[in-house]
Design an enzyme around this catalytic site. Sequence first.
Site, mmCIF file in Angstrom:
data_model
loop_
_atom_site.group_PDB
_atom_site.id
_atom_site.type_symbol
_atom_site.label_atom_id
_atom_site.label_comp_id
_atom_site.label_asym_id
_atom_site.label_seq_id
_atom_site.Cartn_x
_atom_site.Cartn_y
_atom_site.Cartn_z
ATOM 1 N N GLY A 1 0.752 -1.004 0.109
ATOM 2 C CA GLY A 1 0.084 0.301 0.269
ATOM 3 C C GLY A 1 0.993 1.155 0.074
ATOM 4 O O GLY A 1 1.973 0.948 -0.065
ATOM 5 N N VAL A 2 0.031 2.401 0.062
ATOM 6 C CA VAL A 2 1.029 3.587 0.291
ATOM 7 C C VAL A 2 1.832 4.035 1.627
ATOM 8 O O VAL A 2 0.170 3.570 2.655
ATOM 9 C CB VAL A 2 -0.165 4.723 -0.678
ATOM 10 C CG1 VAL A 2 0.462 4.428 -1.607
ATOM 11 C CG2 VAL A 2 -1.110 5.249 0.827
ATOM 12 N N GLU B 1 -0.631 -2.134 -7.144
ATOM 13 C CA GLU B 1 -1.485 -0.802 -8.065
ATOM 14 C C GLU B 1 -0.935 0.534 -7.688
ATOM 15 O O GLU B 1 -1.182 1.500 -8.288
ATOM 16 C CB GLU B 1 -2.778 -0.431 -7.186
ATOM 17 C CG GLU B 1 -2.614 -0.420 -5.350
ATOM 18 C CD GLU B 1 -3.700 -0.802 -4.361
ATOM 19 O OE1 GLU B 1 -4.901 -0.662 -5.367
ATOM 20 O OE2 GLU B 1 -3.778 -0.704 -3.756
ATOM 21 N N ILE C 1 -6.967 -0.201 10.055
ATOM 22 C CA ILE C 1 -7.734 0.871 10.939
ATOM 23 C C ILE C 1 -6.974 -0.633 12.552
ATOM 24 O O ILE C 1 -6.302 0.316 13.536
ATOM 25 C CB ILE C 1 -8.349 1.489 10.931
ATOM 26 C CG1 ILE C 1 -8.400 2.267 9.775
ATOM 27 C CG2 ILE C 1 -8.666 2.088 12.224
ATOM 28 C CD1 ILE C 1 -10.218 3.090 9.105
ATOM 29 N N LYS D 1 -3.795 7.932 19.364
ATOM 30 C CA LYS D 1 -3.998 8.772 19.897
ATOM 31 C C LYS D 1 -3.410 8.511 21.097
ATOM 32 O O LYS D 1 -3.983 8.817 22.362
ATOM 33 C CB LYS D 1 -5.752 8.693 19.749
ATOM 34 C CG LYS D 1 -6.474 8.952 18.706
ATOM 35 C CD LYS D 1 -5.911 9.825 18.318
ATOM 36 C CE LYS D 1 -6.718 10.250 16.963
ATOM 37 N NZ LYS D 1 -6.503 11.405 16.416
#
Length: 502
Positions: A261-262, A287, A357, A401
């Site tokens: 992914g990026v 991709e 996530i 967080k």
Amino acid sequence: MVYTRISAAEAAAMIKNGENISLSGFTPAGTAKAVTRELAKRATAEHEAGRPFQVGIFTGASTGESTDGVMSAAGAIRFRAPYITNAEFRKHVNNDEFAYADYHLSMMAQNLRYGFLGEVDWAILEVCDIEENADTCKAYLTAAGGIAPTAARLAKHVILELNSFHSKDIKLSHDVYEPLDAPHRQPIPIVNVGDRIGKQYVEIDARKIVGVVECNIPDEARGFKEQDEVTTQIGINVAAFLSNDMKRGIIPSSFLPLQSGVGSTANAILGALGADKHVPDFNIYTEVLQDSIVGMMLNGRVKDASTCSLTVTNECLKEVYDNMNYFKDHLTIRPSEISNNPEVIRRLGVIAINTAIEADIYGHVNSTHIGGTKMMNGIGGSGDFERNAYISIFTCASVAKGGCISAIVPRVSHQDHSEHDIDVIVTEYGVADLRGKSPTQRAQLIIENCAHPDYRPLLRDYLKLCNKGHEPQNLAASFAMHDTLLRKGDMRLTEFAEYIHA
């Protein structure tokens, strides 16, 4: 024959309220930018005059500020698919003001061809060169493949943005191929990463072309955060895992193509693999290409790369253009339907590495929604690759967080990828190899190897409280950590007892 030259404003004036437009590009790379800016201005003027004006937008993936940003701010979007990264658009989607459909990127062109999303009224394609003929136009794309061939074929009208920012030589890397539809589809004849099976151009019925907009607009490349200690360690963990699998004979000694992914974590993984002397020079079938891969291609660490998009900084893009004599033989840019195609991914044995996530203790992954409700970006191509990979890997930092949020939870708040498709979970703390493990064994591995130490006691407690079964759960407490975050702002304050006895 010379096609009519028009301004971007003249092009935008032709598009009617309620129509659907389809754009070239994949991420901000290669997407139309001139006409959509004017379309946003027109929408603002129409709204100020008390008239409705919204359009549907179909793309290969996300776009940039000149499309998703300005069109969102102008309230000009009626429907959007299949992927987004723009903060302005995200705000409207999460306020339920725009209709947005999140699709696997390999499916977008097919969904359009099958008529699932309605008619395509306009295709707006960014091109670096045009062969202007009376019957058929040969349009050469810029920095991405996307859904351009399908968009151009289905559209009633076509606008070409001839963008002189891009080198005409990039056409030498394009491989434009559109498969037949079921039941007539043929095997896609890619057996090596660098195989070329199509044409260098998009073929367009010249009668559809209403005008050419000449412009010089740079790509709106996104910058990514620098690597930090966490992403660097994740990269080291992934590289060590793959290197060890190769030593054990699980991965062939010649290695296998990689998809990544990026972002900073992806860069860290590729950097760590590049630095591992036990890993031979390798290929990329993915991709999106980032700056780091371009550098590894130039120094020979990456031999050949197949992609849908050059998602790179403009400085890096110029480096590609300056070295096209090399890249024309080693870089292939494909439509997203081919770069993300399950058939090809499985045939080549691609190792897929994507970002989560959150992941739960059984290996299910949420890659789209914060807290189960707020859209982040979309599933993108992660499902295309992970479901069909030789080895399916998801990575994430163990906490977010400042430690208030654990990325390892009892149960994901939104599920995009099931336990059946995921082989490995990696955080900065370690690797959970889930292959050949039962649900309970997976849970123990993920808790002990991947969870942050602050959360391991909580997750162990949850597992003890679960009802017996093949995949133990306590439904009353399975979202307790998420609920505690909403009420108290810190998952660490979770007390499972208050949920079990409620």
